[in-house]
Enzyme design. Structure first.
Site, PDB file in Angstrom:
ATOM      1  N   GLU A 183     -17.976  62.556  17.243  1.00 32.07           N
ATOM      2  CA  GLU A 183     -18.029  61.171  16.728  1.00 32.07           C
ATOM      3  C   GLU A 183     -17.056  60.278  17.505  1.00 32.07           C
ATOM      4  O   GLU A 183     -17.361  59.142  17.847  1.00 32.07           O
ATOM      5  CB  GLU A 183     -17.697  61.178  15.229  1.00 32.07           C
ATOM      6  N   GLU A 194      -9.576  62.597  23.097  1.00 33.25           N
ATOM      7  CA  GLU A 194      -9.948  62.430  21.691  1.00 33.25           C
ATOM      8  C   GLU A 194      -9.849  63.721  20.880  1.00 33.25           C
ATOM      9  O   GLU A 194      -9.515  63.694  19.708  1.00 33.25           O
ATOM     10  CB  GLU A 194     -11.378  61.873  21.587  1.00 33.25           C
TER      11      GLU A 194
END
Length: 1009
Positions: A104, A177
């Site tokens: 995501e 991330e």
């Protein structure tokens, strides 16, 4: 963003928005247009499957499917200008590496059409969006945005589609991330290798929250067989097992149109959306068999028990009572919408409010402090579940709690529920259907997500009026309807889990040790060549993060797209016979009346002030007049949409050292119940009851527990409140009412063996506060309701006590402190967390000053162009930035941050960056767009005129601020950086919440708390 907690949240708890704004093409309303679609009609590669009007929500639902890929689509047409889009994929991880969550984050880091780094965060500054985010739930990932501007909608849709279906998924983005091995100081290969990464730190922060730990284990252990048995957000100890290859594979199998659900909402034309989605994304895919179905959980033959551990709560009122226990029951498949509706109502009857059987039996037993986390009904998994228990108990009381729960279930089966409580609950649904919020589209997409994800019918879910009438009918035909459900799902249900959680003294040390072992294993397995590569990749990542970005590929609105003028709201302020000012605002409120009042705290003696938040919390919950607290709660539920009281500090708009202090009373009700609601307020003002000592103790323990549980989520706010404490006269009050001082005070009160001395303070506070001496009121209601409302409000004001004969002018209640001198303070709150929350505050200028607009734009510019990169991308914190508050305090903050003093250095560097003026006109325009997106966020009818009533900010002042914002230029930004933010220019305060820190301890200028 990982949302373990009830993403499915109640649609009804969020209300809705009816915006009167109309677009050029609107010759017919959005609803009428939608009703013209025919089943079987083909539009841009989609076929219409169903068209359904849902009059109680003022909407028409159009269900479609995509011909070649099978993608599902739901459009909700409604006369609302705040249009929303979302795309949802069913994501079913089978391990706790956090793959859907890291995916995501990573899909938003660049895509084929928009290859620049981080288009998602870049678009925040190139759009007038009213909402942009992404959520990873247990079994789906959702990407929503909303905006009121048609061009903006198309821009954002293009970016979202490309991110979801054609992301770059670069290895360096995965490292940034997700997780990576990197030297502590990436430029020095002699420093040790450590784990870094945004999601890695986010999840370390998430699991400092004991309520989250408990809720996560509860789901994992109650539904252990498939995807619900793992942590979708990622367990920090498993995250480093995820490889880049696995991430790409997960995208290929889950992010496909055949496994997607599209949702659009609002008054923009559907055809436009379908054309763009078909042409930009779906036309490039063939149908596949999506293998993401979640099988039903195999039912147990006998109940199970499980124990887990967590960290100590340093704010627990009784350190020997930190155990949590709950009993949870697996219920029905959530695609059975009526059964799910019935069970959610049943759950409310069982646990909501002081009249519910579990409140009486558990909360009032004195065994614990509050319900266990995730109490009540949870429908975010394929089979819903119900959970009930207590936190703040002694470990020896686990069996007592289990016994109380079993006895309460038996009692409910025998006695059922009072009719009045069922009516109060249905009244609550009626008022929530009528109440309008501005984020109704977002509430809808969250509400239908779980059920639709399991191939349930989302349109069925929206037909709430049908369900209410069917529910009433079931009760008429079978008076024991609800008792039978309790017997079936609670008494006779072997699929039940008892989960208990107790703290360990060295819990965080153990976690750190496990992490260190994991790290050692990873590092020991590396060859010298691999170590060299890690160092080089670390430098490459920093280089990439520091490079100026070419964002020209991204679409953007222009500053000229922003409306130059705001529409003014018509307000009428009248003085009642007692010279109390009342502001009336006529709005299309759909049959609901909103009442607010502010009463001044000026005459209140200093020693009573710290107890004001507690007074506010309990004043509507202790009984009034002839009603005891149970009857009062019942009446509030039956006749209002809630009555709340909170401390209210109002900074002056033109002087930093002037403020207003008071208490805000607010409530809403259906038109027909206005006399009853105002009568309740009269009784609360004139005859509040303070004799129920036991009930007061229950409320105190509950409040203290809630404050303590809230720290991991709001740490940066607590840090900022403390940092600004000595900068303005109202700062001290803010810390006293809503800072760590309040958390500590409530802990002390909850610990008192004798609570009477505190209880005796309440009638004293009441005497100063609950009278008409210094009060002002406001009403928002439909035009035809205003005269009726004014009669009721006049009656209320005449009926409440008044101690003084003569009246002062309308704002007699401002406080000026000519002797006040701001001073610098640095505070470190030592908490047993593995991450930090940091706030640095600087005293600047009030709202009406010209420089205020420049500082507001500067805060946004610093966040997007400097702090986001340095604190999140490089530093690995979950969030950080700068903001300017209404009270003229400029704040730098970071959230779930692995660094502390290094982040404070970053704040200093941010100021140097701003002073150097190294930003372009494009950067300034983007900051303006982002600021205007907030300034022009839609306002619900219930909140129109509130800035004026609550903060004294008129539409004229807003328009003038608006013009100042438009006028801000590069020179102004450099000027305010030098004038206020440069070291030595303005007084500043610092605060850190987080673990022990040797560097801070060595520095005598820090106060340790």
């Amino acid at each position: 963003m990982w949302s373990r907690y009830r993403a499915a949240g109640g649609l009804l708890s969020r209300g809705r928005s009816l915006n009167q704004k109309s677009w050029r093409w609107k010759s017919v309303s959005a609803n009428e247009r939608a009703l013209q679609y025919r089943v079987g009609e083909q539009i841009h590669g989609f076929t219409v499957r169903q068209v359904t009007a849902v009059p109680e929500l003022f909407l028409t639902a159009v269900k479609l499917s995509h011909d070649s890929t099978g993608a599902k689509y739901l459009h909700v047409a409604r006369e609302d200008s705040n249009n929303l889009f979302s795309i949802q994929f069913r994501t079913t991880p089978m391990d706790s590496t956090g793959v859907p969550h890291i995916l995501e984050h990573t899909v938003l880091c660049g895509s084929q059409k928009y290859p620049c780094r981080d288009p998602f965060f870049k678009m925040l500054n190139r759009s007038l969006s009213t909402f942009m985010n992404a959520f990873t739930a247990s079994d789906y990932t959702l990407y929503p945005f909303s905006t009121q501007n048609p061009k903006d909608f198309q821009n954002l849709l293009s970016v979202y589609l490309d991110a979801a279906f054609f992301p770059c998924l670069r290895q360096l983005d995965f490292w940034q991330e997700g997780w990576r091995l990197e030297h502590e100081n990436p430029t020095d290969p002699q420093t040790p290798l450590v784990f870094k990464g945004v999601v890695f730190n986010e999840m370390k922060g998430a699991f400092t929250d004991n309520e989250r730990i408990f809720a996560q284990h509860l789901q994992n252990k109650l539904l252990p067989d498939h995807t619900y048995g793992v942590v979708s957000g990622g367990d920090p100890l498993s995250i480093p097992d995820l490889t880049w290859e696995q991430l790409k594979q997960f995208h290929a199998t889950h992010y496909h149109p055949s496994n997607s659900r599209f949702f659009t909402y609002g008054n923009f034309p559907l055809e436009q959306h379908l054309k763009q989605i078909h042409e930009e994304a779906l036309v490039k895919f063939e149908r596949i068999e999506s293998k993401t179905d979640i099988p039903k959980q195999k039912l147990w033959e006998k109940p199970r028990e499980h124990r887990v551990t967590c960290g100590l709560d340093s704010f627990a009122a009784d350190p020997s009572k930190q155990t949590t226990v709950s009993v949870s029951y697996l219920l029905t498949d959530i695609t059975d919408t009526f059964e799910t509706f019935t069970l959610s109502l049943l759950s409310s009857l069982l646990v909501d409010g002081p009249n519910s059987p579990f409140y009486k039996a558990l909360i009032e037993s004195g065994v614990g402090t509050d319900f266990s986390p995730d109490v009540g009904f949870n429908s975010s998994t394929r089979e819903a579940y119900f959970s009930v228990g207590l936190q703040g108990i002694a470990e020896t009381d686990i069996d007592t709690v289990k016994q109380i729960i079993a006895e309460t279930v038996d009692e409910v089966i025998a006695k059922g529920f009072e009719e009045d409580r069922i009516e109060a609950l249905l009244h609550k649904i009626e008022i929530q259907l009528k109440h309008q919020s501005t984020s109704f589209g977002l509430a809808l997409t969250s509400y239908i997500a779980s059920c639709w994800n399991q191939d349930g019918d989302p349109v069925e879910l929206l037909k709430i009026a049908d369900k209410v009438s069917r529910f009433r009918q079931c009760l008429r035909e079978n008076p024991t309807f609800l008792q039978e459900k309790v017997k079936k799902y609670f008494k006779d249900n072997p699929h039940r889990l008892t989960l208990s959680m107790s703290p360990e003294e060295d819990y965080y040390d153990k976690q750190a040790k496990l992490e260190a072992e994991k790290l050692k294993k990873k590092v020991n397995a590396l060859s010298e060549e691999e170590k060299k590569q890690i160092f080089e990749k670390g430098l490459e990542l920093i280089d990439l993060q520091s490079k100026p970005q070419d964002t020209s590929c991204l679409p953007a609105l222009k500053v000229s797209d922003i409306e130059p003028k705001i529409p003014f709201t018509v307000l009428e302020t009248t003085l009642t016979a007692d010279e109390v000012p009342v502001q009336y605002c006529a709005q299309p409120t759909n049959g609901v009346v909103y009442f607010r009042a502010v009463s001044s705290l000026n005459t209140l003696p200093e020693e009573l002030k710290p107890y004001v938040p507690l007074f506010c919390n309990v004043i509507t919950k202790m009984g009034c007049g002839a009603l005891d607290y149970r009857e009062q709660a019942q009446k509030i539920e039956l006749k209002t949409g809630g009555m709340s009281v909170s401390p209210h500090i109002i900074p002056d708009d033109s002087h930093l050292d002037v403020y207003e202090q008071g208490v805000l009373f607010s409530s809403l009700c259906l038109d027909r119940n206005l006399p009853d609601m105002m009568n309740l307020w009269s009784e609360i003002f004139n005859n509040p009851r303070f004799e129920e000592e036991e009930h007061f103790r229950v409320l105190v323990k509950k409040t203290a527990q809630e404050l303590s549980n809230g720290i991991p989520d709001c740490g940066h706010l607590y840090a900022s409140i403390r940092a600004s404490k000595n900068l303005t006269p109202s700062g001290e009050l803010q810390e006293m009412f809503s800072g760590m001082d309040q958390v500590k005070l409530m802990k002390r009160i909850a610990e008192m063996p004798d609570i009477k001395p505190v209880l005796r303070k309440l009638p004293r506070i009441k005497k100063y506060l609950l009278n008409s001496d210094n009060i002002r009121c406001s009403v928002n209601a439909a035009p035809q309701q205003i005269s009726e409302a004014s009669k009721e409000v006049e009656k209320f004001i005449k009926g409440i006590t008044r101690s003084k004969k003569e009246r002062k002018p309308v704002r007699p209640h401002v406080i000026e402190d000519p002797t006040f001198k701001p001073c610098q303070m640095k505070t470190h709150f030592v908490l047993p967390f593995p991450v930090n929350y940091i706030g640095e505050c600087i005293r600047t200028v009030p709202y009406t000053a010209t420089d205020y607009a420049s500082l507001r734009i500067l805060a946004r510019l610093m966040t997007s162009k400097f702090l986001h990169r340095e604190i999140r991308e490089k530093g690995g914190a979950y969030g950080g930035g700068a903001k300017l508050s209404h009270n003229g305090i400029f704040t730098f903050y970071s959230y779930r941050d692995p660094n502390s003093l290094a982040t404070l250095k970053t704040f200093e560097r941010a100021v140097e960056w701003a002073k150097s003026g190294e930003f372009t006109q494009q950067d300034i325009d983007e900051a303006k767009l982002a600021v205007f997106a907030a300034v022009d966020a839609p306002i619900a009818p219930s909140d129109k005129g509130m800035d004026h009533f609550l903060y004294g900010i008129s539409d004229e002042m807003k328009q003038s601020h608006r013009e100042q914002l438009f006028a801000v230029n590069s020179d102004n930004l450099v000027d305010v950086s030098n004038k206020y933010l440069a070291v030595g220019k303005s007084t500043r305060g610092l605060a850190v919440l987080g673990p022990e820190n040797a560097d801070i301890t060595k520095d005598p200028s820090w106060v340790k708390r």
